[in-house]
Design an enzyme around this catalytic site. Structure first.
Site, PDB file in Angstrom:
ATOM      1  N   TRP A 102       0.828  -1.207   0.000  1.00  0.00           N
ATOM      2  CA  TRP A 102       0.000   0.000   0.000  1.00  0.00           C
ATOM      3  C   TRP A 102       0.860   1.254   0.000  1.00  0.00           C
ATOM      4  O   TRP A 102       0.533   2.243  -0.670  1.00  0.00           O
ATOM      5  CB  TRP A 102      -0.975  -0.024   1.175  1.00  0.00           C
ATOM      6  CG  TRP A 102      -1.895  -1.203   1.064  1.00  0.00           C
ATOM      7  CD1 TRP A 102      -1.818  -2.365   1.757  1.00  0.00           C
ATOM      8  CD2 TRP A 102      -2.984  -1.363   0.133  1.00  0.00           C
ATOM      9  NE1 TRP A 102      -2.796  -3.243   1.333  1.00  0.00           N
ATOM     10  CE2 TRP A 102      -3.520  -2.652   0.340  1.00  0.00           C
ATOM     11  CE3 TRP A 102      -3.554  -0.546  -0.848  1.00  0.00           C
ATOM     12  CZ2 TRP A 102      -4.600  -3.145  -0.388  1.00  0.00           C
ATOM     13  CZ3 TRP A 102      -4.633  -1.033  -1.578  1.00  0.00           C
ATOM     14  CH2 TRP A 102      -5.144  -2.313  -1.347  1.00  0.00           C
ATOM     15  N   ASP A 169      -0.803   6.724   6.884  1.00  0.00           N
ATOM     16  CA  ASP A 169      -1.898   5.815   6.558  1.00  0.00           C
ATOM     17  C   ASP A 169      -2.034   4.843   7.729  1.00  0.00           C
ATOM     18  O   ASP A 169      -1.201   3.966   7.905  1.00  0.00           O
ATOM     19  CB  ASP A 169      -1.567   5.066   5.264  1.00  0.00           C
ATOM     20  CG  ASP A 169      -2.630   4.028   4.896  1.00  0.00           C
ATOM     21  OD1 ASP A 169      -3.608   3.860   5.658  1.00  0.00           O
ATOM     22  OD2 ASP A 169      -2.482   3.382   3.836  1.00  0.00           O
ATOM     23  N   LYS A 193     -11.316  -1.829   9.149  1.00  0.00           N
ATOM     24  CA  LYS A 193     -10.573  -2.709  10.068  1.00  0.00           C
ATOM     25  C   LYS A 193     -11.143  -2.476  11.480  1.00  0.00           C
ATOM     26  O   LYS A 193     -12.059  -3.151  11.873  1.00  0.00           O
ATOM     27  CB  LYS A 193      -9.075  -2.401  10.033  1.00  0.00           C
ATOM     28  CG  LYS A 193      -8.506  -2.224   8.643  1.00  0.00           C
ATOM     29  CD  LYS A 193      -8.268  -3.525   7.902  1.00  0.00           C
ATOM     30  CE  LYS A 193      -7.580  -3.224   6.570  1.00  0.00           C
ATOM     31  NZ  LYS A 193      -7.294  -4.388   5.765  1.00  0.00           N
TER      32      LYS A 193
END
Lengths: 357, 357
Positions: A102, A169, A193
């Site tokens: 990511w 992030d 999440k």
């Protein structure tokens, strides 16, 4: 049957939250209407949005001068929103720490807009560690890192001190441990999440950083648009915001970040303790960088795979197959996963050792 | 109590859909897990996404060569995605028909990227009509229109023939009537009217139009990203896609676009019939351009407002206050609204006439 849900995301949510969310889809707030068929401008939904924002501020002790936003598009859209908002249009640059899949994608988007570079990169050992002693250039518009790497099971334990604003992030570990928001210029996270269902993104941004790029930003990509309209510039993802609000309230009611960080440490301790003790298994991430959210591990002897897979499935365990980039297994232990689920997995690992013949 | 939900969006959804969605939040597909806590890469969710896309194709008879996408960000994000994907980076231009608030916003985003102009504009009469006989320049990269203007209650009845690809924002009337997809280069719509809850956007695009701009598009704004990954480039808005799938299945089971377009015409006929017949009311949109989705009307005598408001509230009617740009009332009659709800409103209007003293 109790399913032990170790899914990497979208992932386990508290049972109480699921029950309330299910009820709200039938009838909400005494309106004789469903949550998802009322106006987002109604008093009832504005109350939800306000409360969700307030809970983020309370739980993370967000300092004054920061805005909290609920947006759409996940971390993937943030990858381009961040440089749009923070990288100077002329001669801009940014420094990225590349600690996984990511992070690489985030860097790629910034490079479309200016001189973004990887100042560190742990791909030499398949992202199994967090680079230390980074040298962050003072000339960069910002420094970008990924607090937890879901795929590789690594996590930043101490954020570097930086001469420029830190953008992080936190998609896969936000609300799992205490963070000092003041040390960050911007934090973003997909909801799916620790916060709620897929379809919402939370952004926490120091307002002072905005408006200095000289760039004509598309309205929807401009954080100032959403700050000005309090995340209601356009129709927000009503259901995802509502379930996030419920999940954050659930967390607060149980003792907030302090409570959950202790619980998460306990779960991770049980899990890594067994990975290290049991001669049949080995962890893939460097010990000092191991994630409390995602524990990646391998069977040393692949011939036991079929048997182990049968055993954990029989125990009601779900979602522990590793990502294809790492192989083996990944036990994701997000906030809502009870310690009993980790114990169940540990017991299966012990049982495999005892019975392997 | 039965609530007659005339909300302009998010809006009424079929009762059966709400029940199934509520159930799926508790338990989905025999997994002993909630829909919103499973991986979007699971077989169960991939089945949902595939079915949702298939239903869009079936219901609208989407021709070969077109892709159907489920994205995030609503029509507002499409306002910038459209020029990013279709307007040439050098010397690009586009022609916009400005028929309301959303069309204006769409034009504004295109103007950030190139020479986009309004070739027609009905703001001279507060957007109460659809401009006809537009001259669409052959040099434009595309022509953009809004099929239904939710705020002003107007609707394009016949789309202009165009020498360049037609892009249409169908947010508030998609799936309400037959459209010939082949005549459009790109159609987009936020889900939260006739398709499902807020948080998903459907895009139908002629693949051949993409990749010709010479523009380096942010990955998430590039339709080709989502086409290549079948709307799973990143975590999709799982719940919104699921409820959209259920709503489209509901529509198909009842007879599809043919069935619903007749039902919508009947509801609109009842509503406008009463607005025109009843001496206490008047419609705000030009008759020939009246929307079958949103009927805007005024009380001729404002002193009756308090009484009328009491009466419709007592009848269980919800959501008919007009948008502040028009005032008065707006009855939104989306697909899921039963004719009985329109009849209830008509009866209240008649009752006001009978008892006004």
């Amino acid at each position: 049957m109790t399913v032990h849900n170790f899914s990497a995301g979208p992932c386990i949510l508290p049972k109480e939250v699921l029950q309330q969310a299910s009820q709200a889809v039938q009838e909400f707030d005494g309106l004789d209407l469903s949550l998802i068929e009322i106006s987002h401008r109604s008093k009832s939904f504005i109350g939800v949005m306000d409360r969700a924002i307030e809970l983020v501020k309370e739980l993370l002790e967000v300092p004054k001068g920061y805005s909290v936003l609920f947006l759409q598009g996940g971390a993937s859209l943030e990858f381009t929103m961040v440089p749009h908002n923070l990288m100077k249009a002329k001669g801009g640059s940014a420094a990225y720490s590349v600690t996984g899949t990511w992070a690489k994608k985030a860097l790629k988007e910034a490079q479309k807009l200016g001189a973004a570079t990887a100042i560190s990169d742990s791909s030499d050992r398949n992202f199994c560690y967090i680079p230390k002693d980074e040298s962050i250039p003072e000339t960069a518009d910002y420094y970008h890192c990924t607090s937890n790497n879901t795929i590789f099971g690594t996590q930043i334990k101490e954020f570097p001190s930086s001469p420029v604003p830190v953008v992080c992030d936190m998609s896969s570990d936000i609300f799992s441990r205490k963070v000092d928001v003041e040390k960050f210029g911007l934090i973003y996270a997909g909801a799916q999440k620790n916060m709620g269902p897929a379809g919402a993104t939370v952004v926490i941004v120091n307002d002072e950083l905005l408006g200095h790029t000289g760039r004509d930003i598309p309205t929807m990509l401009d954080y100032r648009t959403h700050i000005e309209k309090e995340s209601m510039f356009h129709t927000p993802p009503v259901f995802a915001v509502y379930v996030s609000m419920l999940t954050l309230q659930w967390l607060k009611d149980r003792g907030g970040i302090q409570w959950v960080s202790e619980r998460n440490a306990k779960k991770a301790g049980m899990m890594y303790g067994e990975i290290d003790r049991n001669p049949l298994f080995e962890g893939t991430a460097d010990r000092e960088d191991r994630s409390t959210m995602n524990a990646c591990f391998l069977l040393k002897d692949d011939s036991l795979k079929e048997r182990f897979d049968e055993m954990w499935k029989a125990a009601g365990i779900s979602g522990i197959n590793g990502h294809r980039s790492v192989g083996g297994y990944r036990a994701s232990m997000y906030n809502a996963l009870p310690p009993e689920s980790v114990q169940t997995l540990v017991d299966v690992m012990k049982e495999l050792e005892r019975t392997k013949g």
